[in-house]
Design an enzyme around this catalytic site. Sequence first.
Site, PDB file in Angstrom:
ATOM      1  N   ILE A  18       0.838  -1.213   0.000  1.00 50.06           N
ATOM      2  CA  ILE A  18       0.000   0.000   0.000  1.00 50.06           C
ATOM      3  C   ILE A  18       0.872   1.262   0.000  1.00 50.06           C
ATOM      4  CG2 ILE A  18      -1.612   1.330   1.437  1.00 50.06           C
ATOM      5  CD1 ILE A  18      -2.770  -1.457   2.351  1.00 50.06           C
ATOM      6  N   ASP A  52      13.430   3.442  10.668  1.00 51.78           N
ATOM      7  CA  ASP A  52      12.605   2.498  11.415  1.00 51.78           C
ATOM      8  C   ASP A  52      11.692   3.355  12.298  1.00 51.78           C
ATOM      9  OD1 ASP A  52      11.572   0.798  13.356  1.00 51.78           O
ATOM     10  OD2 ASP A  52      13.434  -0.320  13.610  1.00 51.78           O
ATOM     11  N   VAL A  53      10.376   3.262  12.095  1.00 54.56           N
ATOM     12  CA  VAL A  53       9.475   4.147  12.837  1.00 54.56           C
ATOM     13  C   VAL A  53       9.449   3.834  14.346  1.00 54.56           C
ATOM     14  CG1 VAL A  53       8.013   4.667  10.837  1.00 54.56           C
ATOM     15  CG2 VAL A  53       7.378   2.779  12.382  1.00 54.56           C
ATOM     16  N   ASN A  79       1.990   5.007   7.234  1.00 51.66           N
ATOM     17  CA  ASN A  79       1.494   3.733   6.704  1.00 51.66           C
ATOM     18  C   ASN A  79       2.259   2.517   7.225  1.00 51.66           C
ATOM     19  OD1 ASN A  79       0.290   1.964   4.364  1.00 51.66           O
ATOM     20  ND2 ASN A  79       2.524   1.827   4.132  1.00 51.66           N
ATOM     21  N   SER A 131      -7.350   0.129   9.606  1.00 48.35           N
ATOM     22  CA  SER A 131      -7.746  -1.189   9.089  1.00 48.35           C
ATOM     23  C   SER A 131      -9.199  -1.462   9.460  1.00 48.35           C
ATOM     24  CB  SER A 131      -6.874  -2.278   9.727  1.00 48.35           C
ATOM     25  OG  SER A 131      -7.389  -3.565   9.435  1.00 48.35           O
ATOM     26  N   TYR A 144      -3.136  -7.120  16.792  1.00 51.32           N
ATOM     27  CA  TYR A 144      -3.197  -6.258  15.592  1.00 51.32           C
ATOM     28  C   TYR A 144      -4.424  -5.351  15.660  1.00 51.32           C
ATOM     29  CZ  TYR A 144      -3.410  -4.885  10.687  1.00 51.32           C
ATOM     30  OH  TYR A 144      -3.462  -4.151   9.524  1.00 51.32           O
ATOM     31  N   LYS A 148      -4.811  -1.197  15.670  1.00 47.24           N
ATOM     32  CA  LYS A 148      -5.545  -0.406  14.668  1.00 47.24           C
ATOM     33  C   LYS A 148      -6.706   0.361  15.311  1.00 47.24           C
ATOM     34  CE  LYS A 148      -2.842  -1.228  11.214  1.00 47.24           C
ATOM     35  NZ  LYS A 148      -2.094  -0.138  10.543  1.00 47.24           N
TER      36      LYS A 148
HETATM   37  P1  NAD Z   1       3.747  -4.636   3.355  1.00 47.33           P
HETATM   38  O1  NAD Z   1       4.396  -5.583   4.309  1.00 47.33           O
HETATM   39  O2  NAD Z   1       3.627  -4.995   1.916  1.00 47.33           O
HETATM   40  O3  NAD Z   1       4.449  -3.205   3.464  1.00 47.33           O
HETATM   41  C1  NAD Z   1       4.741  -2.646   4.716  1.00 47.33           C
HETATM   42  C2  NAD Z   1       6.024  -1.839   4.622  1.00 47.33           C
HETATM   43  O4  NAD Z   1       6.260  -1.277   5.923  1.00 47.33           O
HETATM   44  C3  NAD Z   1       7.252  -2.696   4.260  1.00 47.33           C
HETATM   45  O5  NAD Z   1       7.987  -2.073   3.228  1.00 47.33           O
HETATM   46  C4  NAD Z   1       8.034  -2.751   5.554  1.00 47.33           C
HETATM   47  O6  NAD Z   1       9.433  -2.825   5.361  1.00 47.33           O
HETATM   48  C5  NAD Z   1       7.641  -1.417   6.196  1.00 47.33           C
HETATM   49  N1  NAD Z   1       7.861  -1.432   7.641  1.00 47.33           N
HETATM   50  C6  NAD Z   1       7.574  -2.425   8.528  1.00 47.33           C
HETATM   51  N2  NAD Z   1       8.001  -2.082   9.740  1.00 47.33           N
HETATM   52  C7  NAD Z   1       8.567  -0.860   9.637  1.00 47.33           C
HETATM   53  C8  NAD Z   1       9.203   0.004  10.553  1.00 47.33           C
HETATM   54  N3  NAD Z   1       9.382  -0.328  11.828  1.00 47.33           N
HETATM   55  N4  NAD Z   1       9.656   1.199  10.103  1.00 47.33           N
HETATM   56  C9  NAD Z   1       9.523   1.536   8.806  1.00 47.33           C
HETATM   57  N5  NAD Z   1       8.951   0.756   7.884  1.00 47.33           N
HETATM   58  C10 NAD Z   1       8.482  -0.440   8.299  1.00 47.33           C
HETATM   59  O7  NAD Z   1       2.318  -4.360   4.008  1.00 47.33           O
HETATM   60  P2  NAD Z   1       0.957  -3.673   3.471  1.00 47.33           P
HETATM   61  O8  NAD Z   1      -0.036  -4.752   3.354  1.00 47.33           O
HETATM   62  O9  NAD Z   1       1.221  -2.759   2.330  1.00 47.33           O
HETATM   63  O10 NAD Z   1       0.569  -2.845   4.784  1.00 47.33           O
HETATM   64  C11 NAD Z   1       0.749  -1.431   4.883  1.00 47.33           C
HETATM   65  C12 NAD Z   1      -0.181  -0.904   5.956  1.00 47.33           C
HETATM   66  O11 NAD Z   1      -1.515  -1.248   5.620  1.00 47.33           O
HETATM   67  C13 NAD Z   1       0.062  -1.443   7.366  1.00 47.33           C
HETATM   68  O12 NAD Z   1      -0.086  -0.394   8.305  1.00 47.33           O
HETATM   69  C14 NAD Z   1      -1.055  -2.466   7.542  1.00 47.33           C
HETATM   70  O13 NAD Z   1      -1.402  -2.638   8.895  1.00 47.33           O
HETATM   71  C15 NAD Z   1      -2.143  -1.800   6.750  1.00 47.33           C
HETATM   72  N6  NAD Z   1      -3.204  -2.701   6.308  1.00 47.33           N
HETATM   73  C16 NAD Z   1      -2.938  -3.740   5.466  1.00 47.33           C
HETATM   74  C17 NAD Z   1      -3.964  -4.582   5.070  1.00 47.33           C
HETATM   75  C18 NAD Z   1      -3.728  -5.750   4.151  1.00 47.33           C
HETATM   76  O14 NAD Z   1      -4.640  -6.605   4.045  1.00 47.33           O
HETATM   77  N7  NAD Z   1      -2.592  -5.820   3.439  1.00 47.33           N
HETATM   78  C19 NAD Z   1      -5.272  -4.360   5.508  1.00 47.33           C
HETATM   79  C20 NAD Z   1      -5.529  -3.284   6.368  1.00 47.33           C
HETATM   80  C21 NAD Z   1      -4.473  -2.460   6.754  1.00 47.33           C
END
Ligand code: NAD
Length: 248
Positions: A18, A52-53, A79, A131, A144, A148
């Site tokens: 995302i 790293d956040v 994000n 989420s 989780y 959220k």
């Molecule tokens: P993803 O794993 O494809 O991407 C997440 C990115 O965040 C990765 O590049 C990772 O390296 C980075 N990341 C992780 N920990 C980190 C940190 N400590 N500091 C900096 N960067 C960090 O995941 P996604 O599915 O694209 O998820 C992105 C967001 O969307 C998240 O907040 C997740 O909770 C939310 N979300 C995802 C879904 C889903 O179904 N994929 C649904 C609802 C919400």
Amino acid sequence: MTEFDGLRAIVTGGASGIGLATATLLAERGATVSVFDLKPDVPAPLTGYRADVSDDSEVRSAVEKAAAAMSGIDILVNNAGIGAQGDVTANDDEEWHRVLDVNVVGMARTTRAALPYLRDSTSAAVVNTCSIAAWQGLPNRALYSASKGAVFGLTLAMATDHLDDGIRVNCVCPGTADTPWVGRLLQAADDPEAERRALEGRQPMGRLVTAEEVAQAIAYLASPSSSSTTGTALAVDGGMYGLRPRPK
Ligand code: NAD
């Protein structure tokens, strides 16, 4: 002129899923975009910064570098997030603190570092990735979902606190989205195909959301054209939150 011309954005977790779709879309629409990630390998015109956040000094340093390179910050997309599985007994204290530290405190850390720059912007917007788990009781997602739910509350509180700063704060609530994260979850399942069908079947549209669809919603909330929208949560969930169709 396009919508985001002259605007400067940071997207955390912007190297995958995302976040990458959002960073790419904002750049296509004219923004200058900095990506913060653990492994910030991103294609031009995006600029990656290691941040790293969960590490305050890394976040502050990356914000200063990105703000200097872009001459300011108008948009912050919080994000970055990580998953956790199981019921309330499944994770020890250390894991609870780790996930909340990334998913919730990470948003506070990045926002407070960016705040002086956002206050100087005339089109300031923060968009948090929340989420469907904030609203619906999903099985085996206790930690989780807690994270959220906190993001939803934080979004409303920040939107109120920064009204007078002219900073809009909103969040998106995706349903299950077809990203590398969900790909990893499916691969770890006993029967990945059955698991995918179960996740698809849970969403009334019968399919997973795409990262690009979530990015479009984030771009709307980040855009100067949504200038009266603050303190909202926009569902991008194939109808999962509001609809109860009869089972097929
Ligand atoms: P993803 O794993 O494809 O991407 C997440 C990115 O965040 C990765 O590049 C990772 O390296 C980075 N990341 C992780 N920990 C980190 C940190 N400590 N500091 C900096 N960067 C960090 O995941 P996604 O599915 O694209 O998820 C992105 C967001 O969307 C998240 O907040 C997740 O909770 C939310 N979300 C995802 C879904 C889903 O179904 N994929 C649904 C609802 C919400």
